[in-house]
Design an enzyme around this catalytic site. Structure first.
Site, PDB file in Angstrom:
ATOM      1  N   GLU A 141      46.598  48.438  49.819  1.00 50.95           N
ATOM      2  CA  GLU A 141      46.622  48.655  51.250  1.00 50.95           C
ATOM      3  C   GLU A 141      47.967  48.224  51.686  1.00 50.95           C
ATOM      4  O   GLU A 141      48.230  47.534  52.977  1.00 50.95           O
ATOM      5  CB  GLU A 141      45.555  47.796  51.655  1.00 50.95           C
TER       6      GLU A 141
HETATM    7  C1  LIG Z   1      42.588  48.617  41.809  1.00 47.87           C
HETATM    8  C2  LIG Z   1      43.329  49.411  42.437  1.00 47.87           C
HETATM    9  C3  LIG Z   1      42.837  50.292  43.493  1.00 47.87           C
HETATM   10  C4  LIG Z   1      43.881  50.936  44.196  1.00 47.87           C
HETATM   11  N1  LIG Z   1      43.354  52.026  44.964  1.00 47.87           N
HETATM   12  C5  LIG Z   1      44.056  52.849  45.732  1.00 47.87           C
HETATM   13  C6  LIG Z   1      43.602  53.995  46.244  1.00 47.87           C
HETATM   14  O1  LIG Z   1      42.310  54.326  46.440  1.00 47.87           O
HETATM   15  N2  LIG Z   1      44.363  54.903  46.669  1.00 47.87           N
HETATM   16  C7  LIG Z   1      45.866  54.613  46.357  1.00 47.87           C
HETATM   17  O2  LIG Z   1      46.621  55.640  46.970  1.00 47.87           O
HETATM   18  N3  LIG Z   1      46.398  53.934  45.968  1.00 47.87           N
HETATM   19  C8  LIG Z   1      45.564  52.605  45.487  1.00 47.87           C
HETATM   20  N4  LIG Z   1      46.138  51.652  44.755  1.00 47.87           N
HETATM   21  C9  LIG Z   1      47.550  51.760  44.503  1.00 47.87           C
HETATM   22  C10 LIG Z   1      48.266  50.631  45.361  1.00 47.87           C
HETATM   23  O3  LIG Z   1      48.119  50.754  46.764  1.00 47.87           O
HETATM   24  C11 LIG Z   1      49.563  50.033  44.744  1.00 47.87           C
HETATM   25  O4  LIG Z   1      49.346  49.538  43.618  1.00 47.87           O
HETATM   26  C12 LIG Z   1      50.546  49.460  45.626  1.00 47.87           C
HETATM   27  O5  LIG Z   1      50.868  50.183  46.741  1.00 47.87           O
HETATM   28  C13 LIG Z   1      51.675  48.706  44.987  1.00 47.87           C
HETATM   29  O6  LIG Z   1      52.354  49.888  44.405  1.00 47.87           O
HETATM   30  P1  LIG Z   1      52.830  49.612  43.032  1.00 47.87           P
HETATM   31  O7  LIG Z   1      51.542  49.193  42.170  1.00 47.87           O
HETATM   32  O8  LIG Z   1      53.456  51.044  42.458  1.00 47.87           O
HETATM   33  O9  LIG Z   1      53.809  48.467  42.906  1.00 47.87           O
HETATM   34  P2  LIG Z   1      55.242  48.445  43.437  1.00 47.87           P
HETATM   35  O10 LIG Z   1      55.618  49.237  44.441  1.00 47.87           O
HETATM   36  O11 LIG Z   1      56.205  49.008  42.108  1.00 47.87           O
HETATM   37  O12 LIG Z   1      55.770  47.081  43.506  1.00 47.87           O
HETATM   38  C14 LIG Z   1      55.861  46.147  42.600  1.00 47.87           C
HETATM   39  C15 LIG Z   1      56.457  44.779  43.159  1.00 47.87           C
HETATM   40  O13 LIG Z   1      57.509  44.997  43.984  1.00 47.87           O
HETATM   41  C16 LIG Z   1      57.304  44.668  45.248  1.00 47.87           C
HETATM   42  N5  LIG Z   1      58.132  45.763  45.959  1.00 47.87           N
HETATM   43  C17 LIG Z   1      58.154  47.021  45.823  1.00 47.87           C
HETATM   44  N6  LIG Z   1      58.858  47.453  46.976  1.00 47.87           N
HETATM   45  C18 LIG Z   1      59.636  46.159  47.640  1.00 47.87           C
HETATM   46  C19 LIG Z   1      60.186  46.188  48.723  1.00 47.87           C
HETATM   47  N7  LIG Z   1      60.941  47.033  49.835  1.00 47.87           N
HETATM   48  N8  LIG Z   1      60.620  44.927  49.130  1.00 47.87           N
HETATM   49  C20 LIG Z   1      60.194  43.857  48.588  1.00 47.87           C
HETATM   50  N9  LIG Z   1      59.106  43.962  47.352  1.00 47.87           N
HETATM   51  C21 LIG Z   1      58.950  44.982  47.077  1.00 47.87           C
HETATM   52  C22 LIG Z   1      55.812  44.895  45.535  1.00 47.87           C
HETATM   53  O14 LIG Z   1      55.508  44.072  46.566  1.00 47.87           O
HETATM   54  C23 LIG Z   1      55.135  44.299  44.096  1.00 47.87           C
HETATM   55  O15 LIG Z   1      55.172  42.944  44.051  1.00 47.87           O
HETATM   56  C24 LIG Z   1      45.173  50.983  43.993  1.00 47.87           C
HETATM   57  C25 LIG Z   1      45.643  50.075  43.122  1.00 47.87           C
HETATM   58  C26 LIG Z   1      44.918  49.113  42.440  1.00 47.87           C
HETATM   59  C27 LIG Z   1      45.383  48.194  41.504  1.00 47.87           C
END
Ligand SMILES: Cc1cc2nc3c(=O)[nH]c(=O)nc-3n(C[C@H](O)[C@H](O)[C@H](O)COP(=O)(O)OP(=O)(O)OC[C@H]3O[C@@H](n4cnc5c(N)ncnc54)[C@H](O)[C@@H]3O)c2cc1C
Length: 546
Positions: free
Chosen positions: A402
């Site tokens: 979220e």
């Molecule tokens: C159990 C689970 C359920 C989920 N359910 C859903 C769902 O129902 N629908 C859906 O669409 N998604 C879902 N997600 C996805 C979730 O929303 C994403 O994992 C989340 O948005 C982070 O994206 P990412 O994992 O690609 O991490 P990344 O975006 O790659 O981030 C990696 C790290 O870098 C940091 N970071 C990235 N960009 C920046 C920035 N600009 N500035 C500072 N720090 C930054 C992040 O905070 C994080 O610490 C789910 C994830 C999990 C684990």
């Protein structure tokens, strides 16, 4: 009187920053009907969900779906979805309370939270009457679950960079791509899918599970939330009728982000339910476990862990219902003769700052509470014999989805600046030391928006002010109304104020230093004395005492 009807003065988004001690909506003022619904939700979670958690974690076939159906039979399939389409049509604050009470276990909480939240809300807020009548009745009845498919393998936080595509073909769009991390994927009958028309225009679609070309990959092997379903959604030239577009082609970001605003407030409620579990498990164990001839609950350091968890939770809960009520009032002022969808969009957007801050604060309160509940269990906490290990693992993801807490911190201060609130804040008279720190810090930080370390400090100052103001105002309102718990509430608010003031001072020092300014910060006297009353009340109540 429901919380939504409480006569608080009108506010606009971010006004907590400069208003001094405004009256706020508090959960103690829910009327008896709402309290009965919340109690029913709590009993359901305690008696129907908790006994099944091991079987749920093993993903026993049909078990989660049957639990969700039972919850839907009680009306919890769509508490705030419109009544005309099978929901209960309740205010968001009431739906939030129900979700909090349903959320004692993380896997069930995520499943029902996504189903009644981001899986339905885009349809309720942005759908045509035809879409609402086709999709909301089976969702609210629990015939199938709802899911929300925004993330992809290479686009998480940067959600708009996704590569799922939609190509217009006559009266249909043809969708292709892969969506990742989709909660409820295994059980969902409808998905809110985001894809770019011709690779350019980010658009929201409703996609059905049975449409040819839709498939679901294997479940992810997660460290927690093992009872929830998280899998990839594969779209292989799926034909979706043009009428399944939500809002407008090219305007999917407005659907995605405004749904997530309210979703963040609901996520805070999901965290709140799990904090309740951590507190009841932690207090119970501490009273039973003896060392040095006494229950460990008698040791100051154990009592301090409980006091800090309770006080922080009191603040989180105060922010949560204040925010949910503000959202209710934004929706209540939607002009019935206006453009309903456009008005919904504005209402969902208004309190985006509060939604981000309460998401960050509640999920970090949860992290603290589960970590300390595990510590209270000593070595036993590190085994699978006790329920606290599961709570710890389940809670971790709450700071990730979220919108990660990093993204929400950056977003909240960015909005504060873009809405011109730093200037308004600069004119405000400080009401507390934290408020004074916030005024000083935000003035310095506004010229450093590209430096995230500074922005995060400023966001934390806003969050700590929002939290401590909400806790103090709630405690004062309880005292003024002669509420039975007002003494504990006042102690929790004052204990939280002491914790928050010391944290705020360190955030301000860092902020000023990083801005190249003198980091001299005068620290007032603070009192941690409230912690004794708070921990005593928690041990007596075997959990959250308020
Ligand atoms: C159990 C689970 C359920 C989920 N359910 C859903 C769902 O129902 N629908 C859906 O669409 N998604 C879902 N997600 C996805 C979730 O929303 C994403 O994992 C989340 O948005 C982070 O994206 P990412 O994992 O690609 O991490 P990344 O975006 O790659 O981030 C990696 C790290 O870098 C940091 N970071 C990235 N960009 C920046 C920035 N600009 N500035 C500072 N720090 C930054 C992040 O905070 C994080 O610490 C789910 C994830 C999990 C684990």
């Amino acid at each position: 009187m429901s919380l939504a009807d409480q006569a608080t003065h009108s506010s606009s988004g971010g006004s907590f920053l400069f208003e001094s001690h405004p009256p706020i909506a508090i959960p103690e003022n829910f009327d008896s009907d709402v309290q009965l619904m919340a109690d029913t939700a709590f009993q359901f979670a305690r008696n129907e969900v908790i006994p099944l958690i091991e079987r749920l974690d093993e993903q026993e076939e049909g078990l989660m779906m049957s639990l969700v159906r039972k919850a839907c039979d009680l009306g919890f399939g769509g508490p705030d979805s419109p009544e005309a389409y099978g929901g209960l049509g309740l205010p968001k604050s009431v739906a939030t309370r129900i979700l909090e009470m349903l959320s004692l276990n993380g896997s069930f909480s995520t499943t029902i939270g996504v189903h009644q939240g981001v899986g339905q809300m885009p349809i309720a807020l942005f759908g045509t009457n035809d879409l609402k009548s086709r999709y909301l009745p089976p969702l609210t009845a629990g015939e199938y679950m709802g899911a929300y498919a925004l993330s992809e393998e290479k686009s998480g936080s940067d959600a708009l960079s996704g590569s799922a595509k939609a190509v217009c073909d006559g009266s249909d769009y043809v969708l292709s791509g892969k969506k990742m991390w989709i909660s409820n994927a295994k059980w969902a009958g409808s998905f809110i899918v985001f894809a770019k028309v011709d690779g350019q225009e980010f658009t929201a679609f409703i996609v059905e599970r049975d449409m040819p070309g839709v498939s679901i990959s294997r479940e992810e092997h997660k460290m927690g939330l093992k009872g929830s379903s998280t899998a990839r959604l594969i779209l292989d030239n799926v034909r979706v009728p043009a009428e399944n577009v939500l809002y407008h082609p090219g305007q999917g970001h407005k659907v995605a982000f405004n749904t997530l605003n309210i979703g963040r407030c609901k996520l805070a409620a999901m965290a709140a339910g799990q904090v309740r579990s951590a507190l009841s498990i932690g207090t119970k164990y501490a009273k039973e476990r003896k060392q040095f001839g006494k229950p460990i609950a008698s040791f100051g350091l154990i009592r301090d862990k409980i006091a800090r968890s309770v006080s922080s939770f009191f603040a989180a809960e105060s922010m949560l219902y204040r925010t949910a009520n503000l959202i209710d009032r934004a929706f209540a002022s939607v002009d019935p003769n206006g453009n309903e969808v456009e008005e919904n969009r504005k209402a969902a957007e208004e309190f985006q700052i509060e939604c981000s801050l309460v998401k960050v604060f509640a999920t970090e309160t949860l992290s603290y509470a589960v970590d300390e509940a595990l510590q209270i269990h000593g070595g036993y906490g590190f085994t699978e014999e006790f329920p606290v290990g599961r709570l710890y693992r389940d809670a971790r993801v709450m700071r990730i989805y979220e919108g990660t807490n990093e993204i929400n911190r950056v977003f909240a201060f960015d909005r504060i600046v873009k809405r011109g609130l730093v200037e308004k804040l600069a004119d405000a008279s400080p009401t507390t030391v934290i408020h004074e720190f916030l005024i000083r810090g935000s003035r310095a930080a506004k010229d450093h928006l590209g430096e995230q370390e500074i922005v995060a400090c400023a966001s934390d100052l806003a969050m700590l002010h929002f939290a401590s103001q909400s806790a103090n105002v709630r405690a004062e309102q309880l005292k003024a109304s002669g509420h039975a718990n007002s003494e504990v509430a006042l102690a929790a608010a004052s204990h939280f104020e002491a914790v928050a003031t010391t944290t705020a001072a360190s955030r301000l020092i860092e902020l000023l230093d990083r801005c190249g300014l003198s980091a001299k910060v005068e620290m007032p006297a603070v009192s941690f004395a409230g912690s004794a009353t708070v921990s005593e009340a928690a041990f007596e109540a075997n959990g959250y005492p308020l």
